[in-house]
Scaffold this motif. Structure first.
Motif, mmCIF file in Angstrom:
data_model
loop_
_atom_site.group_PDB
_atom_site.id
_atom_site.type_symbol
_atom_site.label_atom_id
_atom_site.label_comp_id
_atom_site.label_asym_id
_atom_site.label_seq_id
_atom_site.Cartn_x
_atom_site.Cartn_y
_atom_site.Cartn_z
ATOM 1 N N ALA A 142 0.830 -1.208 0.000
ATOM 2 C CA ALA A 142 0.000 0.000 0.000
ATOM 3 C C ALA A 142 0.868 1.263 0.000
ATOM 4 O O ALA A 142 0.546 2.244 -0.684
ATOM 5 N N TYR A 185 -8.746 -1.903 -2.609
ATOM 6 C CA TYR A 185 -7.345 -1.501 -2.672
ATOM 7 C C TYR A 185 -6.532 -2.266 -3.720
ATOM 8 O O TYR A 185 -5.700 -1.653 -4.405
ATOM 9 N N THR A 197 -6.211 -3.618 8.110
ATOM 10 C CA THR A 197 -5.480 -4.878 8.262
ATOM 11 C C THR A 197 -5.306 -5.250 9.734
ATOM 12 O O THR A 197 -5.478 -6.415 10.107
ATOM 13 N N VAL A 235 -9.822 -3.820 1.828
ATOM 14 C CA VAL A 235 -8.621 -4.653 1.786
ATOM 15 C C VAL A 235 -8.774 -5.773 0.764
ATOM 16 O O VAL A 235 -7.820 -6.126 0.057
ATOM 17 N N ALA A 272 -4.181 1.498 4.801
ATOM 18 C CA ALA A 272 -4.091 0.042 4.936
ATOM 19 C C ALA A 272 -3.884 -0.441 6.363
ATOM 20 O O ALA A 272 -4.287 -1.563 6.692
ATOM 21 N N ASN A 310 -5.688 -9.896 3.609
ATOM 22 C CA ASN A 310 -4.670 -9.162 4.352
ATOM 23 C C ASN A 310 -3.458 -10.015 4.686
ATOM 24 O O ASN A 310 -2.436 -9.495 5.150
#
Length: 520
Positions: free
Chosen positions: A168, A464, A185, A460, A181, A309
């Motif tokens: 990220a 992303y 996560t 996530v 992020a 993640n």
């Protein structure tokens, strides 16, 4: 100017047939494969392009052997990866002997769990058609973003992104990448670990009640005491040093998850259905209530596809060379894992909704079994199902806690410039285990926030990766690839906001709260 990595001495084998040595860094890094910059089929230049058979033909045998071995070495290594000695001290990158089997075990352990048992609850608000359509779309979408993450692990020559936050940062920038992020996560890892303690402790309590029945002592353990027992078992298992060392536990978690998922839906469909069952979505008094209920149900479906993640961390445990990049075994193992995940999630959702319809308790399939068939199913089968859930929760706790352990140790090693001793490492893991226990006891409703968890952590998995593909790979503007990933990314962000609102609404309305293993 960037510091050049230290050159290491290598020994050239005496014969052309000898295997080519690898450069081993203190962190176990090997050079990643250079990704093609264009979309054409033209062969890109390599460090050995000039060493052709025509060039070698007039050279004498000794010199020819040296050049051939040097050619093999350069093809194997490709280019040097930047060294980071700290990686050799951290639990995620400490060992790099992973393979496709380990990848399959870890992805299965992370991807199948207690959240799958809540899918029939989502169907009770969506109905047959929209429930199945939503589940299929979510599965295909997350499979695509999984492929993106696997490919981006070595997208930049000379660099391996070993953690989701590192990727990220490379895509969004150092500061913005952390802001975007780090929270989801950590929320996924720490929140899931806390929920696993609650689910595991309550399941242990029910297992004890089923096995002992009325013959148990008159002073049984309370629910909080069962949480403590489960947490203690988690802490003992968490003393395994690194991510590769828990591959056996991930295998146990994968096998138990597949087994109890199959047992739950088979036991449900084999029994007689409740007489007042209906497949119509649950009626709610107002249109806004119905809309928020649907959003919360979609959040439950999104939460069923967790584990993205951990993709970068799992791939970081594998060796990578110019000829054999890490994404090849990682994708091979991930394909097997997610085929098995589909074989678990779809039957549980469809079979569970067929068996209980809109009478599905808010706690999911285990609550339904306990509520409707406690006297119909043999006590041994019911006890075995609950015991498998406990084993799966113990195994899943380890893989979801590993990024948190890695963060603790990274902070320690960066301050002290030395690896953690066994006592420091153990202290971090005991501390995290009991902090998770305290949070679970203080906020016991965490285990009922499947919709909210799915909404907050949805970027996530679904958003992303699409943004990171565009920003790192830089496809040509206004092409299908460019439009497709931007649209998917923004859709993921919009769904995240909507599902989070639905999850918050479900908390406010007590009739929709998810209370695990507490039958109506």
């Amino acid at each position: 100017m960037e510091e050049r990595p230290e050159t290491e001495l290598i020994s050239i084998p005496a014969t052309p047939r000898a295997s080519t040595p690898e450069i081993l860094t203190p962190s176990g890094h090997r050079s990643p494969r250079r990704e093609a910059a264009g979309l054409g089929t033209a062969k890109s230049w390599t460090p050995t392009s000039f060493i052709s058979p025509r060039f070698l033909s007039p050279i004498g045998t000794p010199m020819k052997r040296v050049l051939i071995n040097m050619k093999g070495y350069l093809e194997e290594v490709g280019h040097l990866t930047k060294l980071n000695p700290q990686d050799a001290w951290l639990p995620i990158t400490e060992s790099r002997n992973g393979n496709a089997h380990y990848a399959a075990f870890h992805n299965l352990n992370a991807g199948v769990g207690f959240q799958a048992l809540l899918l029939p609850v989502a169907f009770s608000f969506l109905g047959w058609s929209w429930g199945i359509i939503s589940l299929i779309i979510a599965y295909i979408w997350q499979l695509y973003t999984l492929w993106i993450l696997v490919q981006l692990h070595e997208a930049v020559p000379g660099k391996r992104y070993n953690r989701y936050v590192e990727l990220a940062q490379a895509a969004f920038g150092e500061r913005l990448g952390v802001w975007l992020a780090l929270f989801p996560t950590v929320y996924l890892s720490a929140g899931t670990a806390t929920a696993l303690i609650l689910v595991g402790g309550e399941t242990m309590k029910l297992f004890f009640q089923i096995v002992c029945g009325p013959l148990c002592s008159s002073n049984p353990l309370t629910t909080v005491e069962w949480y403590l027992v489960f947490t203690s078992l988690c802490i003992v298992l968490s003393q395994l040093p690194n991510l590769n060392s828990i591959a056996g536990l991930s295998l146990v978690g994968a096998v138990t998850a597949i087994t109890y998922s199959t047992m739950v839906w088979v036991l449900s469909v084999s029994q007689s259905r409740p007489p007042t069952l209906s497949y119509e979505p649950l009626p709610l008094p107002t249109f806004s209530s119905s809309m928020f209920a649907v959003l919360n149900a979609l959040g439950i479906i999104a939460f069923a596809f967790r584990g993205h993640n951990l993709v970068m961390e799992i791939q970081a445990t594998m060796p990578s060379t110019f000829k054999k990049p890490a994404h090849v075994p990682m994708w091979r193992g991930a394909k097997v894992a997610y085929a098995l995940i589909a074989m678990c999630l779809f039957p549980v959702a469809i079979g569970g909704y067929w068996a209980y319809g809109n009478l599905t308790p808010s706690g999911g399939m285990l609550s339904a079994l306990y509520a409707f068939h406690i006297h119909d199913i043999p006590r041994g089968l019911l006890a075995m199902t609950f015991l498998l859930v406990v084993f799966n929760c113990l195994s899943s706790f380890q893989i979801y806690s590993m990024p948190v352990f890695d963060s603790f140790e990274a902070g320690y090693t960066s301050r002290t410039n030395r690896p953690c001793s066994i006592w420091v490492r153990s202290g971090f893991r005991v501390f995290f285990g009991f902090i998770s226990l305290l949070i679970g006891v203080a906020l016991p409703f965490l285990s009922s926030l499947a919709g909210l968890l799915g909404g907050l952590t949805l970027p996530v998995t679904f958003a992303y990766p699409c943004f990171m593909w565009v920003l790192i790979k830089k496809p040509t503007k206004y092409t299908f690839n460019w439009y497709f990933n931007w649209i998917l990314g923004w859709l993921g962000v919009a769904f995240s906001l909507a599902f989070s609102i639905g999850g918050i609404w479900s908390m406010v309305n007590s009739g929709m709260k998810l209370k695990f293993f507490k039958p109506n």
